[in-house]
Design an enzyme around this catalytic site. Structure first.
Site, PDB file in Angstrom:
ATOM      1  N   ARG A  78      54.724 -11.276 -27.265  1.00 23.10           N
ATOM      2  CA  ARG A  78      54.641 -12.707 -27.560  1.00 23.10           C
ATOM      3  C   ARG A  78      56.043 -13.289 -27.676  1.00 23.10           C
ATOM      4  O   ARG A  78      56.853 -12.814 -28.469  1.00 23.10           O
ATOM      5  CB  ARG A  78      53.872 -12.929 -28.881  1.00 23.10           C
ATOM      6  CG  ARG A  78      53.878 -14.363 -29.330  1.00 23.10           C
ATOM      7  CD  ARG A  78      53.137 -14.616 -30.643  1.00 23.10           C
ATOM      8  NE  ARG A  78      53.369 -16.013 -30.994  1.00 23.10           N
ATOM      9  CZ  ARG A  78      53.742 -16.455 -32.196  1.00 23.10           C
ATOM     10  NH1 ARG A  78      53.871 -15.619 -33.208  1.00 23.10           N
ATOM     11  NH2 ARG A  78      53.970 -17.725 -32.401  1.00 23.10           N
ATOM     12  N   HIS A 124      57.803 -23.304 -30.731  1.00 20.32           N
ATOM     13  CA  HIS A 124      58.165 -22.567 -31.940  1.00 20.32           C
ATOM     14  C   HIS A 124      59.408 -23.240 -32.514  1.00 20.32           C
ATOM     15  O   HIS A 124      60.472 -22.634 -32.621  1.00 20.32           O
ATOM     16  CB  HIS A 124      58.381 -21.088 -31.620  1.00 20.32           C
ATOM     17  CG  HIS A 124      58.266 -20.164 -32.799  1.00 20.32           C
ATOM     18  ND1 HIS A 124      57.477 -19.040 -32.807  1.00 20.32           N
ATOM     19  CD2 HIS A 124      58.859 -20.200 -34.016  1.00 20.32           C
ATOM     20  CE1 HIS A 124      57.584 -18.417 -33.975  1.00 20.32           C
ATOM     21  NE2 HIS A 124      58.424 -19.104 -34.736  1.00 20.32           N
ATOM     22  N   GLU A 171      52.620 -22.349 -36.174  1.00 22.57           N
ATOM     23  CA  GLU A 171      52.721 -22.813 -37.548  1.00 22.57           C
ATOM     24  C   GLU A 171      53.074 -24.287 -37.719  1.00 22.57           C
ATOM     25  O   GLU A 171      54.154 -24.619 -38.236  1.00 22.57           O
ATOM     26  CB  GLU A 171      53.745 -21.947 -38.299  1.00 22.57           C
ATOM     27  CG  GLU A 171      53.414 -20.470 -38.284  1.00 22.57           C
ATOM     28  CD  GLU A 171      54.342 -19.637 -39.190  1.00 22.57           C
ATOM     29  OE1 GLU A 171      55.332 -20.177 -39.689  1.00 22.57           O
ATOM     30  OE2 GLU A 171      54.044 -18.452 -39.392  1.00 22.57           O
ATOM     31  N   ASN A 300      49.191 -16.084 -38.389  1.00 19.85           N
ATOM     32  CA  ASN A 300      50.411 -15.424 -38.847  1.00 19.85           C
ATOM     33  C   ASN A 300      50.238 -15.218 -40.335  1.00 19.85           C
ATOM     34  O   ASN A 300      49.941 -16.173 -41.056  1.00 19.85           O
ATOM     35  CB  ASN A 300      51.634 -16.318 -38.643  1.00 19.85           C
ATOM     36  CG  ASN A 300      51.993 -16.505 -37.175  1.00 19.85           C
ATOM     37  OD1 ASN A 300      51.416 -15.860 -36.303  1.00 19.85           O
ATOM     38  ND2 ASN A 300      52.937 -17.385 -36.909  1.00 19.85           N
ATOM     39  N   TYR A 302      51.591 -12.944 -44.001  1.00 17.98           N
ATOM     40  CA  TYR A 302      52.642 -12.090 -44.559  1.00 17.98           C
ATOM     41  C   TYR A 302      52.355 -11.556 -45.950  1.00 17.98           C
ATOM     42  O   TYR A 302      52.633 -10.423 -46.256  1.00 17.98           O
ATOM     43  CB  TYR A 302      53.972 -12.867 -44.577  1.00 17.98           C
ATOM     44  CG  TYR A 302      54.571 -13.037 -43.198  1.00 17.98           C
ATOM     45  CD1 TYR A 302      55.463 -12.101 -42.694  1.00 17.98           C
ATOM     46  CD2 TYR A 302      54.212 -14.102 -42.376  1.00 17.98           C
ATOM     47  CE1 TYR A 302      56.008 -12.224 -41.430  1.00 17.98           C
ATOM     48  CE2 TYR A 302      54.745 -14.237 -41.097  1.00 17.98           C
ATOM     49  CZ  TYR A 302      55.638 -13.291 -40.629  1.00 17.98           C
ATOM     50  OH  TYR A 302      56.162 -13.410 -39.373  1.00 17.98           O
ATOM     51  N   GLU A 366      51.453 -12.738 -35.856  1.00 19.50           N
ATOM     52  CA  GLU A 366      52.633 -12.300 -36.607  1.00 19.50           C
ATOM     53  C   GLU A 366      52.212 -11.634 -37.899  1.00 19.50           C
ATOM     54  O   GLU A 366      51.314 -12.131 -38.591  1.00 19.50           O
ATOM     55  CB  GLU A 366      53.532 -13.478 -37.036  1.00 19.50           C
ATOM     56  CG  GLU A 366      54.408 -14.035 -35.978  1.00 19.50           C
ATOM     57  CD  GLU A 366      55.252 -15.214 -36.478  1.00 19.50           C
ATOM     58  OE1 GLU A 366      55.577 -15.250 -37.679  1.00 19.50           O
ATOM     59  OE2 GLU A 366      55.561 -16.075 -35.646  1.00 19.50           O
TER      60      GLU A 366
END
Ligand code: GBH
Length: 463
Positions: A78, A124, A171, A300, A302, A366
């Site tokens: 990606r 992005h 995002e 994404n 985390y 991600e």
């Protein structure tokens, strides 16, 4: 085997974070400035004073980088296209930069040589600076939707014969909230009205470009298109109604802001209550456009937060975010960034929530971890990144359980990131890579985690 035969695994990167530097200077490459060039040139904005024009020199080294990806055993990669690299001034009547267009042709061809499927992110965060100056960038819905759609169309026409995996945006929350509310990302505004105008423009730009792809390109090119959103699990501090509500408000303000309009057809109620007429309303035509505009849920993710009522940050739904439970226990283990603790159990709850609420196949685009202390130790120590291996092991084991036991339809996993790279306002300090970058020589050295991931997917994807 828990993961389907066509499961995509690989690493993710972004243009502004890896392309610049090396012998092929940015000026010579014909790229126009993005809002991140200007932001980097504003004193005090980037922690170590680094600049997007000197990062990992991927522009010079893309062949070696692709060969390394192949060696690590990925089946997909990606990356994002830099809008001002292919249209330096960005607008629909502005000239294109053939050299920039050619770079992504070469990169895609190189990937296909090794049977690595490209996944392209169209945006992005590196907006052409000219569009910010001309009309305020994402604040001007009418202009930016036209310019973004023109740019997206150019990419579908040029690359769609070879790229079958498209993301309109990475995002949008970060663009609106960090860019226009917290002021920690370019263009660095701190406003309590702009973020929701920007968010609305991003949604309409996403839907307009995606609908164009679905009607004019998909029938012949046969790819898929969607959007990717950032989001983390929110665990209520206790079972009091205020804290349970606060956790949902945070989820609404971070994820629902974009996901609810796209997949459910409206903004979250809690955002309407919180923002009143600062939250734009959709016209019937806009709602129709948004409907079915993302073929999957791009995620994404985390970390996990312990959430209480009583915060002030409207971009977090006025929730108070922490990592300590009511029993005084701190969840997970630390990373090198204060917003990020590794909490493996949270990822399973998060994707199960997404699956239940939105009922779309999930593509993790991600997931990653900056190991504490890694930026202040020499390379030969940094490459033995045990805590990062522990992070990937914990998260992937939980994702496997979500697939096997909770029935989640998971289609991809991209580790963030391929290389240590430019981490936005934190500059080159945090090291998120599974491959070590030497910022003087641009030499790459795989860390233990890179090999660990290859082995994991070999053992878990159906042959
Ligand atoms: C992603 O952003 C980006 O897509 C990628 O480019 C980036 O390098 C990577 O992750 C690692 O950061 O800042 O206190 O308000 C994730 C961005 C940063 C969004 C932290 C949510 C939340 C807390 N996330 N932020 S705070």
């Amino acid at each position: 085997m828990p993961f389907r035969k066509d499961f995509l695994w690989g690493f993710a990167t972004a243009s502004a974070q890896i392309e610049g530097g090396g012998a092929e200077s940015e000026a010579a490459s014909g790229r126009g400035p993005s809002i991140w060039d200007k932001y980097c040139e504003t004193p005090g904005k980037i922690e170590d004073g680094s600049h997007v024009n000197k990062t990992c020199a991927h522009l010079d080294n893309y062949k070696e980088d692709v060969a390394l990806l192949a060696k690590l055993g990925v089946n997909s990669y990606r990356f994002s296209i830099s809008w001002p690299r292919i249209i330096p001034k960005g607008g629909r009547n502005d000239p294109v930069n053939e050299k920039g267009l050619q770079f992504y042709d070469n990169l895609i061809d190189e990937l296909l040589k090794y049977n690595i499927k490209p996944m392209i992110t169209l945006y992005h965060w590196d907006l052409p600076q000219e569009l910010q100056d001309r009309y305020g960038g994402w604040l001007n819905q009418e202009e930016i939707v036209k310019d973004y759609t023109h740019y997206a169309k150019l990419c579908f026409e040029r690359y769609g014969d070879r790229c079958k995996l498209w993301l309109t945006f990475n995002e949008p929350w970060c663009v609106a909230a960090h860019g226009h509310y917290h002021g920690k990302f370019a263009p660095g505004h701190t406003s309590d009205t702009e973020p929701w105008i920007v968010g609305h423009s991003l949604l309409i730009a996403h839907a307009t470009a995606a609908k164009l792809y679905l009607s004019d390109f998909k029938p012949t090119q046969k790819g898929i298109i969607g959007i990717t959103l950032n989001g983390d699990w929110t665990e209520p501090y206790d079972d009091s109604p205020e804290n349970v509500k606060a956790a949902q408000n945070k989820m609404d303000a971070a994820v629902g802001w974009f996901a609810d309009p796209i997949y459910l057809g409206h903004y979250p109620e809690s955002m309407k209550e919180m923002l009143g007429d600062r939250l734009p309303e959709f016209t019937p035509a806009e709602l129709e456009l948004l409907k079915d505009s993302s073929e999957f849920f791009g995620a994404n993710t985390y970390t996990t937060n312990i959430v209480q009522a009583g915060g002030t940050d409207e971009a977090a739904g006025k929730a108070k975010l922490g990592f300590v439970t009511k029993d005084g226990e701190t969840i997970g283990w630390e990373s090198s960034m204060d917003w990020h603790r590794a909490v493996p159990w949270g990822v399973r709850k998060y994707i199960t929530y997404l699956w239940n609420r939105y009922q779309k196949p999930i593509y993790i685009t991600e997931n990653g971890y900056p190991t504490p202390g890694e930026s202040s130790i020499p390379k030969d120590q940094a490459i033995h990144d045990d805590l990062r291996v522990k992070f990937y092991d914990g998260y992937l084991t939980n994702l496997r359980d979500a697939v096997e036991q909770d029935g989640v339809d998971l289609r991809s996993y991209f580790a963030w990131s391929f290389l240590d790279n430019f981490e936005w306002n934190s500059g080159l300090i945090p090291r998120f890579g599974c491959v070590y970058t030497d910022y003087e020589t641009f030499e790459r050295t795989p860390k233990d985690s890179a090999y660990w991931l290859g082995k994991f997917f070999k053992e878990n994807i159906t042959a």
